[in-house]
Design a protein around this motif. Structure first.
Motif, PDB file in Angstrom:
ATOM      1  N   GLU A 220      28.869 -19.521   6.697  1.00  8.09           N
ATOM      2  CA  GLU A 220      29.441 -18.234   7.106  1.00  8.09           C
ATOM      3  C   GLU A 220      29.405 -17.229   5.962  1.00  8.09           C
ATOM      4  O   GLU A 220      29.074 -16.050   6.163  1.00  8.09           O
ATOM      5  CB  GLU A 220      30.875 -18.435   7.583  1.00  8.09           C
TER       6      GLU A 220
ATOM      7  N   VAL B 166      32.878 -24.166  14.727  1.00  5.55           N
ATOM      8  CA  VAL B 166      33.238 -25.231  13.782  1.00  5.55           C
ATOM      9  C   VAL B 166      34.412 -26.032  14.319  1.00  5.55           C
ATOM     10  O   VAL B 166      34.428 -27.274  14.240  1.00  5.55           O
ATOM     11  CB  VAL B 166      33.564 -24.629  12.404  1.00  5.55           C
ATOM     12  N   SER B 167      35.403 -25.363  14.871  1.00  3.28           N
ATOM     13  CA  SER B 167      36.538 -26.075  15.460  1.00  3.28           C
ATOM     14  C   SER B 167      36.075 -27.004  16.571  1.00  3.28           C
ATOM     15  O   SER B 167      36.572 -28.131  16.704  1.00  3.28           O
ATOM     16  CB  SER B 167      37.556 -25.073  16.010  1.00  3.28           C
TER      17      SER B 167
ATOM     18  N   ALA C  38      30.262 -25.414   7.019  1.00  2.00           N
ATOM     19  CA  ALA C  38      30.276 -24.240   7.895  1.00  2.00           C
ATOM     20  C   ALA C  38      30.811 -23.015   7.154  1.00  2.00           C
ATOM     21  O   ALA C  38      30.331 -21.891   7.370  1.00  2.00           O
ATOM     22  CB  ALA C  38      31.119 -24.524   9.125  1.00  2.00           C
ATOM     23  N   GLY C  39      31.795 -23.214   6.286  1.00  5.17           N
ATOM     24  CA  GLY C  39      32.313 -22.086   5.509  1.00  5.17           C
ATOM     25  C   GLY C  39      31.262 -21.504   4.575  1.00  5.17           C
ATOM     26  O   GLY C  39      31.155 -20.277   4.437  1.00  5.17           O
TER      27      GLY C  39
ATOM     28  N   VAL D 187      32.445 -31.112   7.193  1.00  2.00           N
ATOM     29  CA  VAL D 187      31.887 -30.246   8.238  1.00  2.00           C
ATOM     30  C   VAL D 187      32.412 -28.819   8.085  1.00  2.00           C
ATOM     31  O   VAL D 187      31.653 -27.838   8.126  1.00  2.00           O
ATOM     32  CB  VAL D 187      32.226 -30.809   9.628  1.00  2.00           C
ATOM     33  N   THR D 188      33.718 -28.685   7.882  1.00  6.01           N
ATOM     34  CA  THR D 188      34.316 -27.362   7.735  1.00  6.01           C
ATOM     35  C   THR D 188      33.812 -26.657   6.478  1.00  6.01           C
ATOM     36  O   THR D 188      33.552 -25.449   6.487  1.00  6.01           O
ATOM     37  CB  THR D 188      35.844 -27.476   7.690  1.00  6.01           C
TER      38      THR D 188
ATOM     39  N   PRO E 230      33.673 -19.589  13.391  1.00  2.00           N
ATOM     40  CA  PRO E 230      34.922 -20.348  13.266  1.00  2.00           C
ATOM     41  C   PRO E 230      35.263 -21.169  14.513  1.00  2.00           C
ATOM     42  O   PRO E 230      35.677 -22.328  14.406  1.00  2.00           O
ATOM     43  CB  PRO E 230      35.966 -19.248  13.013  1.00  2.00           C
TER      44      PRO E 230
ATOM     45  N   ASN F 126      35.699 -34.405   8.520  1.00  2.00           N
ATOM     46  CA  ASN F 126      35.923 -33.075   9.088  1.00  2.00           C
ATOM     47  C   ASN F 126      36.024 -32.003   7.999  1.00  2.00           C
ATOM     48  O   ASN F 126      35.630 -30.854   8.222  1.00  2.00           O
ATOM     49  CB  ASN F 126      37.190 -33.081   9.937  1.00  2.00           C
ATOM     50  N   ALA F 127      36.536 -32.372   6.826  1.00  2.00           N
ATOM     51  CA  ALA F 127      36.573 -31.421   5.717  1.00  2.00           C
ATOM     52  C   ALA F 127      35.162 -31.072   5.259  1.00  2.00           C
ATOM     53  O   ALA F 127      34.877 -29.910   4.913  1.00  2.00           O
ATOM     54  CB  ALA F 127      37.389 -31.991   4.563  1.00  2.00           C
TER      55      ALA F 127
ATOM     56  N   VAL G 246      34.457 -30.154  15.134  1.00  2.00           N
ATOM     57  CA  VAL G 246      35.482 -31.100  14.683  1.00  2.00           C
ATOM     58  C   VAL G 246      36.068 -31.857  15.873  1.00  2.00           C
ATOM     59  O   VAL G 246      36.318 -33.066  15.803  1.00  2.00           O
ATOM     60  CB  VAL G 246      36.584 -30.358  13.899  1.00  2.00           C
TER      61      VAL G 246
END
Length: 302
Positions: free
Chosen positions: A265, A202-203, A261-262, A257-258, A199, A254-255, A206
């Motif tokens: 994970e 990922v931040s 990554a989600g 990318v997130t 997490p 960015n959505a 971004v």
């Protein structure tokens, strides 16, 4: 349903929460009405200021898409360099050797304390004075250099914190098995710390994407946000519309990318659960040899 930190609200609390919600929505509606009224008074909501993004493809092919590609290029280069460099610095800060731990810590704290904007200015000056890098590529080099130095330092702290968050028994068990410290870090600690660090990583990714805009504002790098000047100059000073569209593009990128990554994970966590579930099956009772079974049978029959 109640928990340790939360009790189910009663009738009075429910009415109070409802009133708070209504009041908040009313204030939010008034604020939105005031903003839209101000934009309408400045003629920023006129159709001709928004229509080019729908009717004129040159806005996208000439300005927005090339700017987005430059943003993604700088961000991708920075991420590809900063991630392994940050991991190495984080491992260096965990070293048992003082001559490694102290210099690495000084480097991390130094670059983590300097604003990215200042690093970009300094990198651009260094490339201009001491290298033969062309002025066409200098902004890209300066942006990537600054983003790598800063974000690698931040990632180093993320890696260090992720490894230190693991139970101490993980490292002790690997030492008991005869593994060296490097092997313990590479094969035991880092793979387990990835899900803890993800997490925060990922931040930081971004942040890297967004910080490329500093290069456009300071160094003239032709990234996405810097294209607003050309668009507003050619399409009737539609500043608000341009910034709105650019902001939406950043949100979408960015959505994505997130979201990726989600998914990564979740896959890592599923892999851990399946591996943990397989351990009892592998560690069950061992079948007795055939001879021992026959001997037990004979003894029982006798």
């Amino acid at each position: 349903m109640s928990s340790l930190l939360y009790d189910t609200p009663g009738p009075r609390a429910k009415r109070r929460n409802l009133l708070y919600t209504i009041a908040f929505l009313a204030v939010l509606g008034l604020l939105a009405w005031w903003v839209l009224s101000a934009l309408a008074d400045k003629n920023q909501l006129a159709a001709e200021k928004w229509s080019p993004f729908v009717t004129d493809s040159r806005v996208w092919t000439t300005y927005l898409l090339p700017g987005l590609l430059e943003t993604l290029k700088a961000a991708a280069l920075s991420i590809l360099i900063a991630l392994p460099l940050g991991a190495l610095l984080g491992i260096g800060r965990l070293s048992d050797h003082r001559w490694v731990r102290v210099p690495v810590g000084a480097v991390v704290e130094f670059f983590r304390a300097i604003p990215v904007l200042l690093l970009m200015m300094f990198a651009s000056a260094v490339y201009r004075e001491f290298t033969a890098v062309s002025s066409d590529f200098r902004p890209l080099y300066a942006v990537v250099t600054a983003l790598v130095l800063y974000n690698a330092s931040v990632i180093a702290e993320v890696v260090r914190a992720g490894v230190l968050s693991l139970p101490r028994g993980q490292g002790d068990a690997s030492v008991a098995l005869g593994m060296r410290k490097g092997q313990t870090m590479l094969y035991v600690l880092l793979p387990q710390a990835v899900t803890v660090m993800l997490p925060a990583l990922v931040s930081q990714l971004v942040v890297i994407v967004k910080d490329t805009a500093l290069g456009g504002a300071l160094l003239g790098y032709a990234e996405l946000l810097s294209q607003n000047r050309q668009i507003t100059a050619n399409y009737g000073a539609n500043t608000i519309a341009t910034f709105t569209v650019i902001a939406l593009i950043y949100i979408v990128v960015n959505a994505i990318v997130t979201g990726l990554a989600g998914r990564l994970e979740k896959r890592l966590r599923r892999g851990k659960k399946s591996a943990a579930a397989a351990i009892p099956a592998q560690g069950g009772a061992v079948d007795a040899p055939a001879g021992a079974t026959e001997a037990k049978t004979d003894a029982a029959s006798g």
